[in-house]
Structures are given as C-alpha cells and as structure tokens.
Design a protein around this motif. Structure first.
Motif, short mmCIF file in Angstrom:
data_model
loop_
_atom_site.label_atom_id
_atom_site.label_comp_id
_atom_site.label_asym_id
_atom_site.label_seq_id
_atom_site.Cartn_x
_atom_site.Cartn_y
_atom_site.Cartn_z
N HIS A 72 -11.21 -9.48 10.11
CA HIS A 72 -11.53 -8.04 10.06
C HIS A 72 -12.77 -7.84 9.21
O HIS A 72 -13.29 -8.77 8.58
CB HIS A 72 -10.35 -7.26 9.46
N HIS A 82 -14.43 -11.45 8.08
CA HIS A 82 -13.70 -12.50 7.34
C HIS A 82 -12.22 -12.35 7.67
O HIS A 82 -11.84 -11.51 8.49
CB HIS A 82 -13.94 -12.36 5.84
N PHE A 118 -17.09 0.93 4.61
CA PHE A 118 -16.99 1.76 3.40
C PHE A 118 -17.66 3.11 3.61
O PHE A 118 -18.52 3.26 4.49
CB PHE A 118 -17.59 1.00 2.20
N SER A 165 -3.17 -7.74 1.61
CA SER A 165 -4.25 -8.59 2.13
C SER A 165 -4.43 -9.81 1.24
O SER A 165 -5.34 -10.61 1.44
CB SER A 165 -5.57 -7.80 2.20
N GLY A 166 -3.60 -9.92 0.23
CA GLY A 166 -3.65 -11.06 -0.68
C GLY A 166 -2.78 -10.73 -1.87
O GLY A 166 -2.38 -9.58 -2.05
N GLU A 205 -18.33 -4.85 5.21
CA GLU A 205 -18.07 -6.22 4.79
C GLU A 205 -18.45 -7.17 5.91
O GLU A 205 -18.39 -6.81 7.09
CB GLU A 205 -16.58 -6.41 4.56
N HIS A 223 -7.78 -12.71 6.48
CA HIS A 223 -6.74 -12.74 5.47
C HIS A 223 -5.43 -13.20 6.10
O HIS A 223 -5.25 -13.06 7.31
CB HIS A 223 -6.47 -11.32 4.92
N GLN A 225 -2.59 -7.15 -4.05
CA GLN A 225 -3.27 -5.99 -3.46
C GLN A 225 -2.62 -5.63 -2.14
O GLN A 225 -2.51 -6.45 -1.21
CB GLN A 225 -4.77 -6.24 -3.27
N THR A 242 -8.05 -1.59 7.18
CA THR A 242 -7.67 -1.66 5.77
C THR A 242 -6.16 -1.84 5.69
O THR A 242 -5.44 -1.60 6.67
CB THR A 242 -8.03 -0.33 5.06
N VAL A 243 -5.68 -2.22 4.52
CA VAL A 243 -4.22 -2.40 4.37
C VAL A 243 -3.51 -1.06 4.56
O VAL A 243 -2.40 -1.00 5.08
CB VAL A 243 -3.86 -3.04 3.01
N GLU A 244 -4.20 0.03 4.19
CA GLU A 244 -3.59 1.35 4.36
C GLU A 244 -3.36 1.67 5.85
O GLU A 244 -2.24 2.05 6.25
CB GLU A 244 -4.48 2.46 3.79
N THR A 286 -14.12 -4.41 6.61
CA THR A 286 -13.85 -3.05 6.13
C THR A 286 -15.15 -2.25 6.15
O THR A 286 -16.21 -2.77 5.79
CB THR A 286 -13.29 -3.10 4.70
#
Ligand SMILES: Nc1nc2c(c(=O)[nH]1)N=C([C@H](O)[C@H](O)COP(=O)(O)OP(=O)(O)OP(=O)(O)O)CN2
Length: 182
Positions: A37, A50, A41, A167-168, A47, A52, A171, A134-136, A39
């Motif tokens: 994925h 990359h 901003f 994601s890790g 980003e 996860h 977090q 995003t994780v959200e 992200t």
C-alpha cells in the motif's frame, strides 16, 4: 454460596448477580494479511509503495446463554480469517481516494497520482471502497464486511463489535459497530 462479608452481627452474602454480559476477544497471531500500500497525506505527500503484515483483532460484547456460553467464537474466527484471505498478498488501492485516477489497460490497473503512475497486473491489485489505505479505513471496511456476514445481534445478542487493524507492533486503529437491537 456467595462470599460472606460484614461484621458478626451484620453478615451478608455477596451473591454475584447472574453474569449475562461478557466480551469475547479474538486476537490471534495468524489472523492477518500481508499487503502492499501507500498512504496519501493531507498535504499532498505520498508514501512510496511498501508493505505490512496487517493484523486484525476484535472484541465482541455479547450475552452468555443459560448454556454457560456466548456464541461459538470459531464462527467469528472463520469470518475474520476469510476476510484476511481476501486481502492477503495484494496491493490495496483506495478506490474512493479523490486524488487517485484509476483505470484499466488490458490486464493492468493504472493508478495515477499527480505525475506518478503505477501500472500493476490486475491480478495483483485489490481495489477497495475506501478513501486511503490506512489502518483506520481498513478497520472500517473490515468491520462493515464482518457485520454484513452474520446477523450478530439477531442470532447471538451481540451488542457491539470493536475491530482493530494494526500495521505493525504498537500502531493500530480500532472502530466499533453497535447493534440497535440487542
Ligand atoms: N493515522 C495513520 N497514520 C499513518 C498510517 C495509518 O495507517 N494511519 N500509516 C502510515 C504508513 O503506512 C506507515 O507505513 C506506517 O508504518 P510505519 O510507521 O513505517 O511502520 P513501522 O512498523 O516501520 O514503524 P516504525 O515506527 O517505523 O518502526 C503512516 N501514518
């Protein structure tokens, strides 16, 4: 026999009320998916692509039946594993990201972000109805899918499901669904 408390003259029994409400927690190392994925901003930065190992966990508020058990939590484990399998080893692209231009060219998906262009094999891409990877947004998406899979409140008196995507280590984002009925 409940716990006896108080002084000699005023002894009373603390009899625990029959516990009806409880929470089932599913937080297993193998309920996860590996995905690529990037992200986006708010300032327009992006980003690099990359990946996860995204981990998914859930806490389900429910009722205990007279059988001394809530619903069989294997049901929710199967559902969570099935959802993770759907996302495993894909590049996750947010279809609802306004700043992305997504098109198809032959067997490829073309994703443009400003001057940047990704051309990926369609078999490697999962377009998700989210605004950002995003994780959200992943938590909201997966919770929605999970709630659609089972009539939780009707069948098992589930009153709330909190689903978390990490994601890790250290977090993550958690979102909640509350049942109107239960
Ligand atoms: N609110 C959010 N902020 C950020 C998210 C997100 O999903 N929600 N995601 C990112 C990036 O995807 C970034 O990749 C996060 O991972 P990263 O911090 O690099 O993960 P690591 O495990 O490598 O963490 P380290 O602290 O670097 O070890 C950014 N923001």
């Amino acid at each position: 026999m409940g716990m006896v408390m108080g002084s000699e003259r005023h002894q009373f029994e603390l009899v625990p009320a029959p516990v009806q409400q409880c929470s089932i927690r599913i937080d297993k190392e193998d309920i996860k998916f590996s995905a690529g994925h990037f992200t986006l901003f708010a300032d327009g930065a992006r980003e690099r692509l990359h990946g996860h190992n995204f981990k998914v966990s859930a806490v389900i508020a429910t009722r205990i039946t007279s059988h001394g058990m809530a619903f069989d939590y294997n049901i929710i484990k199967r559902a969570m594993r099935s959802l993770c399998e759907e996302l495993d080893e894909y590049v996750l692209i947010p279809e609802r990201a306004e700043a992305l231009a997504i098109s198809h060219a032959g067997r490829s998906v073309v994703i443009r972000y400003g001057e940047d262009e990704f051309r990926l094999p369609a078999d490697d891409v999962k377009l998700l109805p989210i605004r950002n990877t995003t994780v959200e947004e992943l938590a909201i998406y997966l919770l929605g899918r999970l709630v659609e899979m089972e009539a939780w409140s009707a069948r098992w008196g589930v009153s709330e499901i909190a689903l978390e995507v990490s994601s890790g280590p250290g977090q993550s984002a958690q979102c909640r669904w509350k049942s109107i009925g239960a």
